[in-house]
Design a protein around this motif. Structure first.
Motif, PDB file in Angstrom:
ATOM      1  N   ALA A  25       1.456 -16.154 -42.342  1.00  0.00           N
ATOM      2  CA  ALA A  25       2.067 -17.144 -41.457  1.00  0.00           C
ATOM      3  C   ALA A  25       1.037 -18.155 -40.980  1.00  0.00           C
ATOM      4  CB  ALA A  25       2.723 -16.456 -40.266  1.00  0.00           C
ATOM      5  N   ARG A  26      -0.161 -17.698 -40.675  1.00  0.00           N
ATOM      6  CA  ARG A  26      -1.206 -18.624 -40.233  1.00  0.00           C
ATOM      7  C   ARG A  26      -1.580 -19.598 -41.347  1.00  0.00           C
ATOM      8  NH1 ARG A  26      -5.087 -14.597 -36.756  1.00  0.00           N
ATOM      9  NH2 ARG A  26      -3.755 -14.569 -34.921  1.00  0.00           N
ATOM     10  N   ILE A  27      -1.674 -19.097 -42.581  1.00  0.00           N
ATOM     11  CA  ILE A  27      -1.999 -19.963 -43.712  1.00  0.00           C
ATOM     12  C   ILE A  27      -0.916 -21.022 -43.886  1.00  0.00           C
ATOM     13  CG2 ILE A  27      -2.198 -20.026 -46.224  1.00  0.00           C
ATOM     14  CD1 ILE A  27      -3.639 -17.300 -45.998  1.00  0.00           C
ATOM     15  N   LEU A  28       0.349 -20.603 -43.794  1.00  0.00           N
ATOM     16  CA  LEU A  28       1.447 -21.560 -43.940  1.00  0.00           C
ATOM     17  C   LEU A  28       1.451 -22.588 -42.815  1.00  0.00           C
ATOM     18  CD1 LEU A  28       4.398 -19.340 -45.164  1.00  0.00           C
ATOM     19  CD2 LEU A  28       3.014 -20.931 -46.479  1.00  0.00           C
ATOM     20  N   GLY A  32       1.055 -26.511 -43.403  1.00  0.00           N
ATOM     21  CA  GLY A  32       2.083 -27.432 -42.919  1.00  0.00           C
ATOM     22  C   GLY A  32       1.528 -28.490 -41.981  1.00  0.00           C
ATOM     23  N   VAL A  33       0.647 -28.089 -41.089  1.00  0.00           N
ATOM     24  CA  VAL A  33       0.059 -29.050 -40.154  1.00  0.00           C
ATOM     25  C   VAL A  33      -0.855 -30.023 -40.901  1.00  0.00           C
ATOM     26  CG1 VAL A  33      -1.488 -29.281 -38.174  1.00  0.00           C
ATOM     27  CG2 VAL A  33       0.311 -27.562 -38.144  1.00  0.00           C
ATOM     28  N   CYS A  34      -1.612 -29.523 -41.885  1.00  0.00           N
ATOM     29  CA  CYS A  34      -2.463 -30.417 -42.691  1.00  0.00           C
ATOM     30  C   CYS A  34      -1.627 -31.435 -43.456  1.00  0.00           C
ATOM     31  CB  CYS A  34      -3.318 -29.608 -43.659  1.00  0.00           C
ATOM     32  SG  CYS A  34      -4.660 -28.720 -42.863  1.00  0.00           S
ATOM     33  N   LEU A  35      -0.522 -30.996 -44.040  1.00  0.00           N
ATOM     34  CA  LEU A  35       0.356 -31.933 -44.737  1.00  0.00           C
ATOM     35  C   LEU A  35       0.961 -32.947 -43.768  1.00  0.00           C
ATOM     36  CD1 LEU A  35       2.132 -29.588 -47.296  1.00  0.00           C
ATOM     37  CD2 LEU A  35       0.383 -31.305 -47.745  1.00  0.00           C
ATOM     38  N   GLY A  36       1.276 -32.498 -42.560  1.00  0.00           N
ATOM     39  CA  GLY A  36       1.786 -33.427 -41.542  1.00  0.00           C
ATOM     40  C   GLY A  36       0.747 -34.463 -41.154  1.00  0.00           C
ATOM     41  N   ALA A  90       4.891 -31.746 -38.332  1.00  0.00           N
ATOM     42  CA  ALA A  90       3.712 -30.925 -38.047  1.00  0.00           C
ATOM     43  C   ALA A  90       3.895 -30.144 -36.744  1.00  0.00           C
ATOM     44  CB  ALA A  90       2.468 -31.804 -37.972  1.00  0.00           C
ATOM     45  N   ILE A  91       4.500 -30.769 -35.748  1.00  0.00           N
ATOM     46  CA  ILE A  91       4.745 -30.076 -34.477  1.00  0.00           C
ATOM     47  C   ILE A  91       5.743 -28.944 -34.668  1.00  0.00           C
ATOM     48  CG2 ILE A  91       5.775 -30.350 -32.181  1.00  0.00           C
ATOM     49  CD1 ILE A  91       4.546 -33.207 -32.193  1.00  0.00           C
ATOM     50  N   VAL A  92       6.819 -29.199 -35.394  1.00  0.00           N
ATOM     51  CA  VAL A  92       7.834 -28.162 -35.639  1.00  0.00           C
ATOM     52  C   VAL A  92       7.255 -27.000 -36.439  1.00  0.00           C
ATOM     53  CG1 VAL A  92       9.990 -27.690 -36.870  1.00  0.00           C
ATOM     54  CG2 VAL A  92       9.812 -29.686 -35.404  1.00  0.00           C
ATOM     55  N   VAL A  93       6.462 -27.300 -37.460  1.00  0.00           N
ATOM     56  CA  VAL A  93       5.847 -26.238 -38.258  1.00  0.00           C
ATOM     57  C   VAL A  93       4.901 -25.402 -37.406  1.00  0.00           C
ATOM     58  CG1 VAL A  93       4.194 -25.826 -40.136  1.00  0.00           C
ATOM     59  CG2 VAL A  93       6.102 -27.367 -40.490  1.00  0.00           C
ATOM     60  N   VAL A 101       4.716 -15.630 -36.016  1.00  0.00           N
ATOM     61  CA  VAL A 101       3.616 -14.677 -35.883  1.00  0.00           C
ATOM     62  C   VAL A 101       3.871 -13.747 -34.705  1.00  0.00           C
ATOM     63  CG1 VAL A 101       1.173 -14.461 -35.315  1.00  0.00           C
ATOM     64  CG2 VAL A 101       1.897 -16.099 -37.023  1.00  0.00           C
ATOM     65  N   GLY A 102       4.352 -14.294 -33.614  1.00  0.00           N
ATOM     66  CA  GLY A 102       4.588 -13.460 -32.434  1.00  0.00           C
ATOM     67  C   GLY A 102       5.687 -12.433 -32.623  1.00  0.00           C
ATOM     68  N   THR A 103       6.786 -12.811 -33.239  1.00  0.00           N
ATOM     69  CA  THR A 103       7.898 -11.871 -33.385  1.00  0.00           C
ATOM     70  C   THR A 103       7.693 -10.904 -34.536  1.00  0.00           C
ATOM     71  OG1 THR A 103       9.112 -13.470 -34.725  1.00  0.00           O
ATOM     72  CG2 THR A 103       9.572 -13.432 -32.363  1.00  0.00           C
ATOM     73  N   ARG A 104       7.187 -11.377 -35.675  1.00  0.00           N
ATOM     74  CA  ARG A 104       7.030 -10.491 -36.830  1.00  0.00           C
ATOM     75  C   ARG A 104       5.957  -9.443 -36.585  1.00  0.00           C
ATOM     76  NH1 ARG A 104      10.585  -9.193 -39.624  1.00  0.00           N
ATOM     77  NH2 ARG A 104       9.170  -8.596 -41.257  1.00  0.00           N
ATOM     78  N   VAL A 105       4.856  -9.817 -35.958  1.00  0.00           N
ATOM     79  CA  VAL A 105       3.793  -8.851 -35.706  1.00  0.00           C
ATOM     80  C   VAL A 105       4.275  -7.807 -34.719  1.00  0.00           C
ATOM     81  CG1 VAL A 105       1.506  -8.585 -34.699  1.00  0.00           C
ATOM     82  CG2 VAL A 105       1.951 -10.418 -36.298  1.00  0.00           C
ATOM     83  N   ASP A 106       5.013  -8.227 -33.712  1.00  0.00           N
ATOM     84  CA  ASP A 106       5.513  -7.282 -32.720  1.00  0.00           C
ATOM     85  C   ASP A 106       6.459  -6.277 -33.368  1.00  0.00           C
ATOM     86  OD1 ASP A 106       5.994  -6.196 -30.126  1.00  0.00           O
ATOM     87  OD2 ASP A 106       7.895  -7.276 -30.104  1.00  0.00           O
ATOM     88  N   ARG A 107       7.360  -6.731 -34.211  1.00  0.00           N
ATOM     89  CA  ARG A 107       8.327  -5.834 -34.844  1.00  0.00           C
ATOM     90  C   ARG A 107       7.672  -4.945 -35.895  1.00  0.00           C
ATOM     91  NH1 ARG A 107      13.392  -9.922 -35.669  1.00  0.00           N
ATOM     92  NH2 ARG A 107      13.880 -10.121 -33.472  1.00  0.00           N
ATOM     93  N   ALA A 108       6.730  -5.495 -36.654  1.00  0.00           N
ATOM     94  CA  ALA A 108       6.107  -4.720 -37.722  1.00  0.00           C
ATOM     95  C   ALA A 108       5.162  -3.656 -37.172  1.00  0.00           C
ATOM     96  CB  ALA A 108       5.357  -5.640 -38.679  1.00  0.00           C
ATOM     97  N   ALA A 109       4.552  -3.909 -36.021  1.00  0.00           N
ATOM     98  CA  ALA A 109       3.598  -2.954 -35.465  1.00  0.00           C
ATOM     99  C   ALA A 109       4.273  -1.867 -34.625  1.00  0.00           C
ATOM    100  CB  ALA A 109       2.564  -3.692 -34.618  1.00  0.00           C
TER     101      ALA A 109
END
Length: 121
Positions: A25-28, A32-36, A90-93, A101-109
């Motif tokens: 997610a961080r890489i994406l 996304g921000v770089c492309l923006g 870029a802001i939306v991405v 990152v916040g929701t997936r890490v919480d659920r996966a851990a």
């Protein structure tokens, strides 16, 4: 007695998956921000690019003018629109990445036996 006692692999796999998802997610988000940002740069370069045109008849030049060329910004509107949409994208991405990152890490851990904080009884 815990259901995973003696078998740490499921919990370990869930933690590894959470770390992989977080990295992905961080890489994406960075991509996304770089492309923006690239879109903003391209948009502003389009907006500020001036081309020399023939001056219309009756064009007034102030006293002391040494440069008698006329310019047109043919893509000013398009470039401004591209820059604005790229900045918003870029802001939306970035915001979506933070949420993901916040929701997936919480659920996966979270272990399977532990209920969610917002679960109803």
């Amino acid at each position: 007695m815990s259901a995973n006692q003696g078998y740490p692999w499921p919990t370990q796999n869930r933690t590894d998956n959470a770390e992989r998802l977080q990295s992905f997610a961080r890489i994406l988000v960075v991509l996304g921000v770089c492309l923006g940002v690239i879109g903003v740069i391209v948009g502003f370069s389009m907006a500020f690019h001036a081309t020399v045109i023939g001056c219309p008849d009756g064009h007034f030049f102030p006293a002391g003018t040494t440069d008698f060329r006329c310019f047109a910004h043919k893509h000013a509107g398009d470039g401004t629109a591209i820059a604005v949409f790229s900045a918003l994208l870029a802001i939306v991405v970035g915001l979506c990445g933070i949420i993901a990152v916040g929701t997936r890490v919480d659920r996966a851990a979270r272990p399977e036996s532990e209920p969610a904080d917002d679960a109803t009884q």
